[in-house]
Design an enzyme around this catalytic site. Structure first.
Site, PDB file in Angstrom:
ATOM      1  CE  LYS A 152      -3.716   4.120  -7.913  1.00 36.81           C
ATOM      2  NZ  LYS A 152      -5.003   3.897  -8.398  1.00 36.81           N
ATOM      3  NE  ARG A 155      -4.526   0.823  -2.536  1.00 32.63           N
ATOM      4  CZ  ARG A 155      -5.033  -0.021  -3.301  1.00 32.63           C
ATOM      5  NH1 ARG A 155      -6.164  -0.836  -3.021  1.00 32.63           N
ATOM      6  NH2 ARG A 155      -4.528  -0.365  -4.433  1.00 32.63           N
ATOM      7  NE  ARG A 202      -7.335  -2.990 -13.786  1.00 35.37           N
ATOM      8  CZ  ARG A 202      -7.007  -2.532 -12.542  1.00 35.37           C
ATOM      9  NH1 ARG A 202      -6.117  -1.419 -12.642  1.00 35.37           N
ATOM     10  NH2 ARG A 202      -7.768  -2.494 -11.550  1.00 35.37           N
ATOM     11  NE  ARG A 227      -6.185  -6.319 -10.996  1.00 35.45           N
ATOM     12  CZ  ARG A 227      -5.809  -5.209 -10.760  1.00 35.45           C
ATOM     13  NH1 ARG A 227      -4.768  -4.510 -11.253  1.00 35.45           N
ATOM     14  NH2 ARG A 227      -6.285  -4.877  -9.532  1.00 35.45           N
ATOM     15  NE  ARG A 260     -10.682  -2.647  -6.961  1.00 35.63           N
ATOM     16  CZ  ARG A 260     -10.438  -3.108  -8.218  1.00 35.63           C
ATOM     17  NH1 ARG A 260     -10.972  -3.611  -8.836  1.00 35.63           N
ATOM     18  NH2 ARG A 260      -9.312  -2.429  -8.785  1.00 35.63           N
TER      19      ARG A 260
END
Length: 187
Positions: A15, A90, A127, A133, A144
């Protein structure tokens, strides 16, 4: 009147990558609530301290905090041509809160990114290795996904009833995925 375009999909679906490309090409603001929250975390603001513990566990920050931050952001000059919302809404209450802004910021399109779970796990772990992160860990991925299925998936039905949903196959080359999204902005 500034139209909003919503990008929905599970973590790691691409996204953010696509939102940035589309926003740049079509002169729209790219609003990532996740990036805004991470900025608060790195700045050590009160919201950032609350958000950090929740994000590290893979949980969502409470709606009222996210909504307040988003409303402030939508009133910045770069949103005058419209915006892409990446990571918001969300939940159904968040989506309904956007309806109160419909006169000034109507939702024009909703893009639902579809990617199989194995591909998503690979992307998120990669990632996390590349960016450091703190929320891209094996432990938080499972949480998640569950949060996404429980809270975000019902939004597809909500926006489908309004005939706003465009499903995007988010597996493949970045440029091919971009082309499948950009055609909606060239109409």
């Amino acid at each position: 009147m500034s139209e909003l375009n919503i990008f929905l999909g599970p973590p790691g679906a691409g996204k953010g990558t696509q939102a940035l490309k589309i926003a740049t090409e079509f002169g729209l603001a790219h609003i990532s609530t996740g990036d805004m929250l991470r900025e608060h975390v790195s700045s050590g603001t009160e919201l950032g301290n609350i958000a950090k513990s929740l994000l590290d566990e893979g949980k969502l920050v409470p709606d009222e905090l996210v909504i307040k931050m988003l409303l402030e952001r939508l009133n910045i000059e770069d949103c005058k041509n419209g915006a892409i919302l990446d990571g918001f809404p969300r939940t159904l209450p968040q989506a309904k809160s956007l309806e109160s802004l419909d006169k000034e910021f109507p939702v024009a399109r909703v893009f639902v990114f579809e990617v199989n779970e194995d591909e998503l796990v690979k992307r998120i772990l990669l990632r996390g290795e590349m960016t450091g992160r703190s929320d891209d860990t094996k432990d938080s991925i499972k949480v998640r996904f569950e949060v996404y299925k429980q809270d975000t998936q019902p939004l597809v039905d909500f926006y489908n009833e309004k005939n706003l949903v465009n499903v995007i196959d988010a597996v493949g080359e970045v440029e091919d995925i971009y082309n499948s999204i950009s055609r909606y902005f060239k109409l």
